[in-house]
Design a protein around this motif. Sequence first.
Motif, PDB file in Angstrom:
ATOM      1  N   PHE A  76      10.125 186.403  -5.505  1.00 39.59           N
ATOM      2  CA  PHE A  76      10.035 185.298  -6.460  1.00 39.59           C
ATOM      3  C   PHE A  76       9.756 184.052  -5.630  1.00 39.59           C
ATOM      4  N   THR A  77       8.528 183.594  -5.633  1.00 45.79           N
ATOM      5  CA  THR A  77       8.107 182.555  -4.696  1.00 45.79           C
ATOM      6  C   THR A  77       8.679 181.197  -5.063  1.00 45.79           C
ATOM      7  N   LEU A  78       8.680 180.307  -4.074  1.00 44.79           N
ATOM      8  CA  LEU A  78       9.127 178.943  -4.326  1.00 44.79           C
ATOM      9  C   LEU A  78       8.214 178.237  -5.319  1.00 44.79           C
ATOM     10  N   ARG A  79       6.943 178.591  -5.337  1.00 40.25           N
ATOM     11  CA  ARG A  79       6.038 178.027  -6.339  1.00 40.25           C
ATOM     12  C   ARG A  79       6.456 178.470  -7.737  1.00 40.25           C
ATOM     13  N   GLN A  80       6.782 179.746  -7.893  1.00 36.43           N
ATOM     14  CA  GLN A  80       7.227 180.246  -9.196  1.00 36.43           C
ATOM     15  C   GLN A  80       8.535 179.567  -9.603  1.00 36.43           C
ATOM     16  N   PHE A  81       9.432 179.406  -8.645  1.00 32.57           N
ATOM     17  CA  PHE A  81      10.722 178.792  -8.967  1.00 32.57           C
ATOM     18  C   PHE A  81      10.537 177.326  -9.327  1.00 32.57           C
ATOM     19  N   ARG A  82       9.657 176.611  -8.612  1.00 36.77           N
ATOM     20  CA  ARG A  82       9.400 175.218  -8.946  1.00 36.77           C
ATOM     21  C   ARG A  82       8.847 175.092 -10.368  1.00 36.77           C
ATOM     22  N   GLU A  83       7.936 175.953 -10.724  1.00 35.23           N
ATOM     23  CA  GLU A  83       7.371 175.916 -12.079  1.00 35.23           C
ATOM     24  C   GLU A  83       8.448 176.189 -13.118  1.00 35.23           C
ATOM     25  N   LEU A  84       9.392 177.088 -12.776  1.00 32.25           N
ATOM     26  CA  LEU A  84      10.511 177.368 -13.660  1.00 32.25           C
ATOM     27  C   LEU A  84      11.410 176.141 -13.799  1.00 32.25           C
ATOM     28  N   LEU A  85      11.675 175.476 -12.686  1.00 33.92           N
ATOM     29  CA  LEU A  85      12.496 174.271 -12.714  1.00 33.92           C
ATOM     30  C   LEU A  85      11.841 173.184 -13.559  1.00 33.92           C
ATOM     31  N   GLU A  86      10.548 173.080 -13.463  1.00 24.67           N
ATOM     32  CA  GLU A  86       9.832 172.053 -14.222  1.00 24.67           C
ATOM     33  C   GLU A  86       9.836 172.355 -15.716  1.00 24.67           C
ATOM     34  N   ARG A  87       9.871 173.645 -16.070  1.00 22.14           N
ATOM     35  CA  ARG A  87       9.915 174.023 -17.487  1.00 22.14           C
ATOM     36  C   ARG A  87      11.321 173.917 -18.063  1.00 22.14           C
ATOM     37  N   GLY A 109      14.255 172.732 -16.414  1.00 21.75           N
ATOM     38  CA  GLY A 109      15.142 171.686 -15.914  1.00 21.75           C
ATOM     39  C   GLY A 109      15.958 172.148 -14.721  1.00 21.75           C
ATOM     40  N   VAL A 110      16.172 171.245 -13.805  1.00 21.98           N
ATOM     41  CA  VAL A 110      16.879 171.567 -12.561  1.00 21.98           C
ATOM     42  C   VAL A 110      18.359 171.840 -12.808  1.00 21.98           C
ATOM     43  N   ASP A 111      18.973 171.080 -13.707  1.00 19.16           N
ATOM     44  CA  ASP A 111      20.424 171.141 -13.874  1.00 19.16           C
ATOM     45  C   ASP A 111      20.913 172.537 -14.242  1.00 19.16           C
ATOM     46  N   LYS A 112      20.110 173.292 -14.970  1.00 19.57           N
ATOM     47  CA  LYS A 112      20.492 174.649 -15.353  1.00 19.57           C
ATOM     48  C   LYS A 112      20.805 175.498 -14.125  1.00 19.57           C
ATOM     49  N   TYR A 113      20.065 175.307 -13.055  1.00 16.62           N
ATOM     50  CA  TYR A 113      20.218 176.138 -11.862  1.00 16.62           C
ATOM     51  C   TYR A 113      21.210 175.552 -10.865  1.00 16.62           C
ATOM     52  N   LEU A 114      21.547 174.296 -11.045  1.00 14.04           N
ATOM     53  CA  LEU A 114      22.570 173.698 -10.183  1.00 14.04           C
ATOM     54  C   LEU A 114      23.965 174.201 -10.535  1.00 14.04           C
ATOM     55  N   CYS A 115      24.109 174.808 -11.690  1.00 15.84           N
ATOM     56  CA  CYS A 115      25.412 175.317 -12.133  1.00 15.84           C
ATOM     57  C   CYS A 115      25.621 176.781 -11.768  1.00 15.84           C
ATOM     58  N   GLN A 116      24.585 177.437 -11.265  1.00 16.13           N
ATOM     59  CA  GLN A 116      24.712 178.858 -10.940  1.00 16.13           C
ATOM     60  C   GLN A 116      25.569 179.067  -9.697  1.00 16.13           C
ATOM     61  N   GLU A 117      26.313 180.170  -9.694  1.00 10.28           N
ATOM     62  CA  GLU A 117      27.049 180.539  -8.493  1.00 10.28           C
ATOM     63  C   GLU A 117      26.083 181.118  -7.487  1.00 10.28           C
ATOM     64  N   GLU A 118      26.295 180.766  -6.218  1.00  7.26           N
ATOM     65  CA  GLU A 118      25.411 181.233  -5.160  1.00  7.26           C
ATOM     66  C   GLU A 118      25.989 182.496  -4.548  1.00  7.26           C
ATOM     67  N   ASP A 119      25.102 183.490  -4.304  1.00  8.75           N
ATOM     68  CA  ASP A 119      25.589 184.716  -3.687  1.00  8.75           C
ATOM     69  C   ASP A 119      25.129 184.825  -2.238  1.00  8.75           C
ATOM     70  N   THR A 120      24.659 183.703  -1.684  1.00 11.56           N
ATOM     71  CA  THR A 120      24.208 183.704  -0.300  1.00 11.56           C
ATOM     72  C   THR A 120      25.163 182.876   0.541  1.00 11.56           C
TER      73      THR A 120
END
Length: 265
Positions: free
Chosen positions: A234-245, A247-258
Amino acid sequence: MKRKPVHVSMFSGGASSAFVAYHMVQTFGKENCILFFTNTLWEHEDNYRFMHEVADYIGLEITYRTDGRTPEEVFYDYRYMGNSRLAKCSEELKVRQTVLFIEELRSDHGLEPILYFGIGRHEQHRAENLKQFYEHYPLEPVETRFPLITTFKEEVNVKQIIEEEWGIRLPEMYKLGFAHANCGGRCVRGGFRHYAQLYKIWPDVYYEQEEMEERFRQTFNKDVSILKRNGGPFTLRQFRELLEREGVDKYLCQEEDTVPCVCTV
């Protein structure tokens, strides 16, 4: 001939490793201690300010080791893009440099290193992994210690101590909300939340990572990426496009598994 022990702080530029370094020096004395830092050449400039202020406070100079390559150059040398599951950059630029330094201390100086890590109780699995690694990877086993787990009975607010008692400003990346200060935000072991934070705070740096990833994919004609989704790239380009669609805040709330690289916190 029996080697003289020397206490080596795995000094990463983070708050926990700084506190452990201070505790180590207070316990064993400056003459028996080393502040050891492996430089990836991707570090944020404010990390260096923080490290030197901590070193001055502790009273020890920093011992640097640098491979000379950036993480991107390591990826090209191995034809493998680092990601949250396997980061050759960490192996080459941090771990390998540490093992070489261990053998240098032994063969050239007659010293037996004991390694100190700033890993807390919430990361005991990392401590066990490091313990197992250094028991088997170097030519001879190396003792590892984790004072935040074994010495202090309760969690220590190391950031508060550093700022309020030592009077040292924490690295800028902490202030900006990053969980750790590795590689100036470009850590390939970061997951979705980390890269969402990077895009929010430093979009230019995010674009640099995105372009690096695209260059690698095109150079080697490989469908690879730093991030993974549903078991695949899942490329950073794909993720950026997802963030733009979405919103960033949705992913800032996710728990990190790394987790950050093995030598750093």
